[in-house]
Motif scaffolding. Structure first.
Motif, PDB file in Angstrom:
ATOM      1  N   ILE A 140      -1.290   3.860  -1.035  1.00  0.00           N
ATOM      2  CA  ILE A 140      -0.187   4.390  -0.231  1.00  0.00           C
ATOM      3  C   ILE A 140      -0.789   5.072   0.996  1.00  0.00           C
ATOM      4  O   ILE A 140      -1.621   5.957   0.864  1.00  0.00           O
ATOM      5  N   ILE A 141      -0.388   4.633   2.169  1.00  0.00           N
ATOM      6  CA  ILE A 141      -0.886   5.237   3.406  1.00  0.00           C
ATOM      7  C   ILE A 141       0.267   5.982   4.058  1.00  0.00           C
ATOM      8  O   ILE A 141       1.367   5.447   4.167  1.00  0.00           O
ATOM      9  N   THR A 142       0.049   7.218   4.459  1.00  0.00           N
ATOM     10  CA  THR A 142       1.117   7.936   5.165  1.00  0.00           C
ATOM     11  C   THR A 142       0.646   8.284   6.572  1.00  0.00           C
ATOM     12  O   THR A 142      -0.548   8.483   6.806  1.00  0.00           O
ATOM     13  N   THR A 143       1.581   8.304   7.502  1.00  0.00           N
ATOM     14  CA  THR A 143       1.269   8.817   8.842  1.00  0.00           C
ATOM     15  C   THR A 143       2.476   9.512   9.448  1.00  0.00           C
ATOM     16  O   THR A 143       3.610   9.177   9.157  1.00  0.00           O
ATOM     17  N   ASN A 144       2.180  10.505  10.279  1.00  0.00           N
ATOM     18  CA  ASN A 144       3.244  11.240  10.977  1.00  0.00           C
ATOM     19  C   ASN A 144       3.504  10.659  12.351  1.00  0.00           C
ATOM     20  O   ASN A 144       4.234  11.219  13.142  1.00  0.00           O
ATOM     21  N   ARG A 145       2.808   9.588  12.666  1.00  0.00           N
ATOM     22  CA  ARG A 145       2.952   8.940  13.960  1.00  0.00           C
ATOM     23  C   ARG A 145       2.590   9.876  15.110  1.00  0.00           C
ATOM     24  O   ARG A 145       3.295   9.950  16.101  1.00  0.00           O
ATOM     25  N   LEU A 179       1.047   0.128   0.787  1.00  0.00           N
ATOM     26  CA  LEU A 179       2.333   0.522   1.355  1.00  0.00           C
ATOM     27  C   LEU A 179       2.088   1.513   2.483  1.00  0.00           C
ATOM     28  O   LEU A 179       1.388   2.506   2.310  1.00  0.00           O
ATOM     29  N   PHE A 180       2.632   1.214   3.638  1.00  0.00           N
ATOM     30  CA  PHE A 180       2.408   2.042   4.833  1.00  0.00           C
ATOM     31  C   PHE A 180       3.677   2.829   5.110  1.00  0.00           C
ATOM     32  O   PHE A 180       4.698   2.259   5.484  1.00  0.00           O
ATOM     33  N   GLU A 203      -2.013  11.045   5.940  1.00  0.00           N
ATOM     34  CA  GLU A 203      -2.052  11.352   7.371  1.00  0.00           C
ATOM     35  C   GLU A 203      -3.158  10.586   8.104  1.00  0.00           C
ATOM     36  O   GLU A 203      -4.023  11.174   8.739  1.00  0.00           O
ATOM     37  N   LEU A 204      -3.078   9.291   7.976  1.00  0.00           N
ATOM     38  CA  LEU A 204      -4.087   8.429   8.597  1.00  0.00           C
ATOM     39  C   LEU A 204      -4.171   8.650  10.108  1.00  0.00           C
ATOM     40  O   LEU A 204      -5.223   8.465  10.723  1.00  0.00           O
TER      41      LEU A 204
END
Lengths: 406, 307
Positions: free
Chosen positions: B179-184, B42-43, B141-142
């Motif tokens: 689970i992958i999270t990013t702040n863009r 899940l991104f 925070e990839l």
């Protein structure tokens, strides 16, 4: 009997999801076959019982960028709502539903959507990009002349020659160290993994040390191009330069006139002319007015956090003739300056020998740039290339010189 | 220990999150359910402080799974994220083999590069079988990692396996919940996104945010909570803020006001504690200079209408 009834809408469902995906694709969303398969599986996993669940199920599998949210919503409404298709699906998929013989008319609907889409496409193709009008007074041009000639005064042939010259420029070889390691012949850091593997090759008898060093990459470039009336000939040729630059490093390109447009994707096409044509197609305000402060504000707020990673060099190409509020302009320039490695302002107005930093917009912007250079001829671009290759500004391009002089 | 099963429907997912004190909306529950059901990563993308990381924590707690967290940073590479060889032990092994007079090179090589000397890092660890069920792998925070790192993840994301040149392929029996999270702060490559289900985590609605404040800051009175949420929502609606406050800031602020024994918002306290909500000096100056009283008035009338 019941089995065939339930199997049938399943098949229709697959068809419809595929149709829907095709609609999204024609609306410009990157929806590949793998995603469509995912979407069908997801719908099978989640089942169709509520409209919003169905919406978010398709959303989860078909959307991968926030910008596409709106497109998806629009397409969903258009595709699934008018025919009451979804309601019929829900009825047919639920086990107690009575069999119905009203078939969803997939064709009529998709035709309508297709027509709507085609109409939109025709409309955009009508807006042709304005041609650059140049009077071809000069008929003879040696390469020496070409090198120093102002882009805005070039004939069509000379522009073609300039493009060729731009493609053959030796690109800058500036690099920055990253935190990643690559094997090295000599060095101070020992690469244990390679050392042990090498030693095992010889039976572990002796150990020759292998080394590694920091990897180096060319720092990314973020370019902001003014494409208002007076700037447009310069910006067009510089886009060719950036296209060449993009082969070696990450280049993010924005065009701004009255509004800001990201043309990075378009510039990624292999053929420079195709890339430029794609840029022109996606921007509506070629050769219009300019609002520098508004464009920079837009950039700082919406894009800077997304594209300014990795310590980029920012190339700002504009004449700096801003008529609106200076305070905002200084503020936005300051923010831009603080979020990059180096801010280079390229201003074709510098071609005039007696240029002075008198205009209010220019005075507001100058304190916040690292380098201030001209960009009106092939020679000046060659200078820029050289400047990118080394660090820091020279006395020639120091913005403070202009502030003091004014 | 028995394995807690994954939720069987979207409603169950919603209930699971609710039970673990996470107030989720239906879109999020849908995508989470699908990720669990289809066993896909899940991104999650969204502004800082909207509760992306929390989702992974809550999921691990709710499903009783081990949480393995990989915090990304620039320069993160295979040896810190996936696996590393235990070099000192390998060197000792070579010396012992030498002393014992072992001369077969290929045998020595396969000895040295065996699982015995493998140091497992988070990604490899997540592929290991666990009695409680496949663990939750949080890749946080990839966008902080550089582009090169994304490529290391592709294999594990699509096939739940890692290939180590010296050994071969290590495959998980049951794929972990990723689970992958990013702040863009930068765009993640499409190749990685393609392997995941995507969800944009937005700021919550006023109603949901109020629920969150009640749940997480029980000390805040009803009136204060109402006002805090209304104020923060009004701030977010302001176009010219550089960074709008996230849910985390709302909670911090509510807690701060509780600690100060406030029962309602007043201009002086708000001005003093604005640094909890806004983290850019420009934003603070702007709000303090002109809009504070206007915003407060708005907030008061809005909450008065509700109460």
């Amino acid at each position: 009997m019941i089995a065939t009834e339930t199997a049938d809408p399943g098949g229709k469902l697959v068809d419809n999801v595929v149709h829907f995906a095709r609609l999204l694709r024609s609306a410009g969303m990157p929806v590949g076959p793998a995603r469509v398969v995912d979407a069908v599986q997801a719908v099978e996993a989640a089942g169709i019982s509520r409209r919003d669940d169905f919406y978010w199920t398709l959303h989860a599998t078909l959307v991968s960028r926030r910008e596409h949210d709106v497109v998806f919503q629009e397409a969903f409404e258009q595709f699934w709502r008018p025919r009451g298709l979804l309601e019929k699906m829900i009825e047919l998929m639920s086990p107690v539903a009575p069999p119905r013989d009203t078939e969803p008319k997939a064709k009529a609907g998709s035709l309508r959507v297709a027509q709507a889409l085609n109409a939109g496409r025709e409309r955009t193709s009508e807006t042709e990009r304005p041609e650059i009008e140049i009077d071809a007074r000069q008929t003879v041009s040696g390469s020496e002349v070409l090198q120093q000639k102002d882009f805005a005064q070039m004939s069509a042939d000379e522009i073609a020659a300039a493009k060729v010259a731009l493609r053959s420029l030796v690109l800058p070889l500036d690099t920055v160290k990253t935190r990643r390691f690559v094997p090295a012949g000599r060095g101070r850091r020992i690469d244990m993994r390679r050392s042990i593997r090498q030693s095992l090759r010889g039976g572990g008898q002796s150990m020759t040390l292998a080394f590694k060093k920091r990897a180096e990459v060319a720092p990314p470039i973020v370019a902001l191009f003014d494409i208002s009336g007076s700037m447009s000939p310069y910006s067009r040729l510089l886009l060719h330069f950036l296209h060449a630059l993009g082969e070696r490093r990450r280049v993010t390109t924005f065009l701004f006139g009255t509004r800001l447009t990201n043309v990075t994707r378009q510039l990624r096409m292999k053929d420079p002319d195709e890339a430029l044509a794609a840029c022109a197609g996606s921007v509506e305000d070629w050769s219009g007015g300019t609002r520098i402060a508004a464009a920079l504000k837009d950039f700082n707020k919406k894009w800077s956090r997304r594209v300014m990673h990795g310590g980029p060099i920012v190339l700002l190409v504009t004449d700096g003739l801003e008529r609106e509020s200076d305070e905002d302009l200084a503020h936005e320039m300051d923010r831009l300056h603080r979020s990059c490695r180096r801010l280079v302002w390229l201003n074709p107005l510098l071609r005039y020998d007696r240029f002075e930093a008198k205009a209010r917009g220019i005075r507001a912007m100058l304190p916040h740039v690292d380098e201030f250079r001209s960009i009106h001829s092939l020679d000046t671009i060659a200078d820029l290339v050289e400047a990118l290759g080394r660090d820091g500004s020279t006395a020639e391009t120091d913005p403070r010189k202009w502030i003091r002089a004014a | 220990m028995t394995m807690t099963p994954v939720p069987g429907s979207i409603d169950d997912t919603l209930a699971l999150l609710k039970a673990a004190d996470y107030v989720a909306d239906r879109p999020l529950a849908t995508v989470l359910y699908l990720a669990l059901k289809m066993q896909r990563p899940l991104f999650l993308e969204g502004e800082a402080g909207v509760g992306k990381t929390e989702i992974a924590k809550v999921l691990a707690a709710g499903l009783n799974r081990k949480l393995i967290r990989l915090q990304c940073y620039e320069g993160l590479d295979v040896s810190t994220a996936v696996y590393e060889w235990n070099y000192p032990a390998q060197m000792v092994e070579i010396r012992i083999a030498e002393a014992a007079g072992q001369t077969d090179r290929s045998e020595l090589a396969s000895d040295i590069f065996s699982e015995r000397f493998l140091v497992k890092r988070p990604v490899l660890e997540a592929l290991e079988p666990d009695l409680a069920g496949p663990p939750v792998l949080l890749i946080d925070e990839l966008d902080r990692a550089d582009e090169a790192f994304e490529a290391f993840l592709l294999e594990v994301l699509s096939d739940s396996q890692v290939t180590i040149p010296e050994i071969g392929t290590i495959r998980a029996d049951a794929p972990p919940i990723v689970i992958i999270t990013t702040n863009r702060t930068r765009e993640i490559h499409d190749a990685l996104k393609r392997r995941c289900l995507y969800h944009w985590v937005d700021y919550p609605s006023a109603e949901r945010e109020l629920d969150i404040v009640h749940l997480k800051v029980p000390g805040a009175g009803a009136a204060l909570a109402q006002e805090v949420v209304a104020f923060v929502q009004a701030l977010r609606a302001q176009e010219d803020l550089f960074k709008a406050p996230g849910v985390a800031e709302t909670l911090d602020w509510a807690t701060a006001l509780c600690e100060l024994d406030q029962i309602a918002l007043d201009p002086a306290t708000v001005a003093d504690t604005l640094g909890v909500l806004l983290k850019y000096q420009d934003d603070i100056a702007r709000v303090q200079a002109s809009e504070l009283t206007k915003l407060l008035d708005q907030t008061k009338t809005k909450t008065a209408a509700k109460l």
